[in-house]
Design an enzyme around this catalytic site. Structure first.
Site, short mmCIF file in Angstrom:
data_model
loop_
_atom_site.label_atom_id
_atom_site.label_comp_id
_atom_site.label_asym_id
_atom_site.label_seq_id
_atom_site.Cartn_x
_atom_site.Cartn_y
_atom_site.Cartn_z
N HIS A 34 0.83 -1.21 0.00
CA HIS A 34 0.00 0.00 0.00
C HIS A 34 0.86 1.25 0.00
CE1 HIS A 34 -3.99 -1.88 0.92
NE2 HIS A 34 -3.22 -2.85 1.39
N ASP A 36 0.11 4.29 0.88
CA ASP A 36 -0.03 5.10 2.11
C ASP A 36 0.48 4.37 3.35
OD1 ASP A 36 -2.10 3.29 1.97
OD2 ASP A 36 -3.63 4.65 2.73
N GLY A 191 -9.83 -2.09 3.27
CA GLY A 191 -10.48 -1.49 4.42
C GLY A 191 -11.01 -2.57 5.34
N GLU A 221 -8.59 -12.29 5.66
CA GLU A 221 -7.63 -11.74 6.62
C GLU A 221 -8.28 -11.66 7.99
OE1 GLU A 221 -4.76 -7.78 7.12
OE2 GLU A 221 -6.53 -7.69 5.84
N ASP A 306 2.78 -5.71 2.40
CA ASP A 306 1.54 -5.04 2.80
C ASP A 306 1.79 -3.55 3.06
OD1 ASP A 306 -1.15 -4.77 3.25
OD2 ASP A 306 -1.16 -5.68 5.22
#
Length: 368
Positions: A34, A36, A191, A221, A306
């Site tokens: 990701h 961010d 999310g 997950e 991740d």
């Protein structure tokens, strides 16, 4: 102490150094990272000062890096996701997005990554007045700049992410199709998984399918096999983000249930992120992480970071954890890297070129 013990410690240290060196050199591919969640701490501090964001827990980059890791080590996916408020706060201008993307490519290339798919949610970067298209263009331009700075040693593509708890996924799917020839390789939803099933976003996936566009889905997950089943059989995902809870459909003796068999037999890649899984409670520790069992059972396994900042990790560190836990050698990481490229949302000739001209020779030189 026996005489032999005097030689054991230096030998062990030498061996550890040798392992760390081949890990650093090994060609790597990451499919689940990701944007961010991978900023440089010093960049966050600089950008926060520039935009007037005053809510950082500390302005010391080293302390900030530790804070992110500690905040994420909660065992809860929801708590883990809270850390992204700080990174997204400084990612609201074209200049910031361009810089962060360029630095991401540089950092990955320095770690031996030759191919990366980096995901982010455009809807989270609109507070500074940018449009969705402008966000995508800024990030794409930043990655092209990062590739140039890295001397062409890395190829980066992006995945545009729809957020599970909002209603913009169809819009982001349309954005993905619109920018598919400018560096956007596909789509994702991310999310909080609990209470936000993938099928809620079915119109987005149907739009992508109508336009022959790639997508992956975070599933398995925080929620078990039912989430994976919905992602695969209702939504038609090509890959599964995380997917470790597929073990819910595997008996203790290794017998696969119908869903697990389908995922394995159809070579649906699992984007496995071990360190992140430990932080969110999807696994207890590296030694008991299901990646080794899933690999031995024949699943298509890819190894991923991740969130490099939030999880305090790199691809090299993920490799090292697997070496320590399972004794993997270069041949296993070559297997993971080839699997990632086979599952990449990149045209076949480009995937094959990376495998034949970069990955295979790179691992052959390690064996030499």
């Amino acid at each position: 102490m026996h005489l032999s013990d005097n030689h054991a410690a230096p030998a062990a240290a030498s061996s550890a150094t040798a392992v760390a060196e081949w890990i650093r050199q090994a060609p790597k591919a990451v499919l689940h990272d990701h944007l961010d969640g991978g900023l440089r701490p010093a960049t966050i501090v600089e950008l926060a000062r520039a935009c007037g964001y005053t809510a950082l827990p500390t302005e010391d980059p080293a302390e900030l890096a530790v804070w992110f890791r500690d905040a994420a080590d909660s065992g809860s996916l929801e708590r883990y996701l809270e850390t992204f408020a700080h990174t997204c706060a400084v990612m609201q201008t074209r200049e910031a997005l361009h810089r962060i993307a360029a630095e991401c490519a540089e950092d990955l290339a320095a770690d031996g990554v030759v191919y990366a798919e980096i995901r982010y949610a455009p809807e989270q970067h609109l507070e500074g007045g940018l449009s969705l298209d402008e966000v995508v263009e800024a990030v794409n331009d930043g990655f092209r700049e990062g590739e140039r700075r890295a001397g062409g040693r890395i190829t980066v593509r992006t995945l545009l992410t729809g957020m599970r708890h909002t209603d913009r996924s169809l819009e982001i799917a349309q954005l993905t199709v619109a920018h598919r020839d400018q560096g956007v390789a596909g789509f994702d939803i991310a999310g909080g998984e609990i209470g936000n099933p993938p099928a809620r976003h079915l119109p987005a996936f149907q739009h992508l399918k109508r336009h022959n566009c790639h997508f992956t889905i975070h599933a398995g997950e925080a929620v078990g096999a039912e989430s994976i089943h919905e992602a695969v059989q209702v939504c038609g995902t090509e890959r599964i983000g995380h997917g470790v809870r597929i073990t819910d459909d595997i008996a203790e003796d290794g017998t696969l249930g119908r869903l697990a068999s389908y995922v394995r037999d159809n070579r649906i890649a699992l984007e496995v992120c071990p360190t992140s899984n430990l932080q969110t409670g999807a696994a207890k520790d590296y030694a008991s992480h299901p990646i080794d069992e899933l690999r031995r059972l024949g699943f298509r396994i890819t190894l991923n970071t991740d969130n490099r900042l939030v999880s305090g990790t790199t691809m090299s560190e993920e490799f090292q954890h697997m070496v320590d836990a399972f004794g993997y050698g270069p041949e296993v990481f070559e297997e993971f890297t080839v699997a990632a490229l086979d599952a990449a949302f990149l045209p076949l000739p480009e995937r094959q070129r990376l495998i034949d001209e970069v990955v295979r020779p790179g691992y052959a030189s390690l064996a030499g």
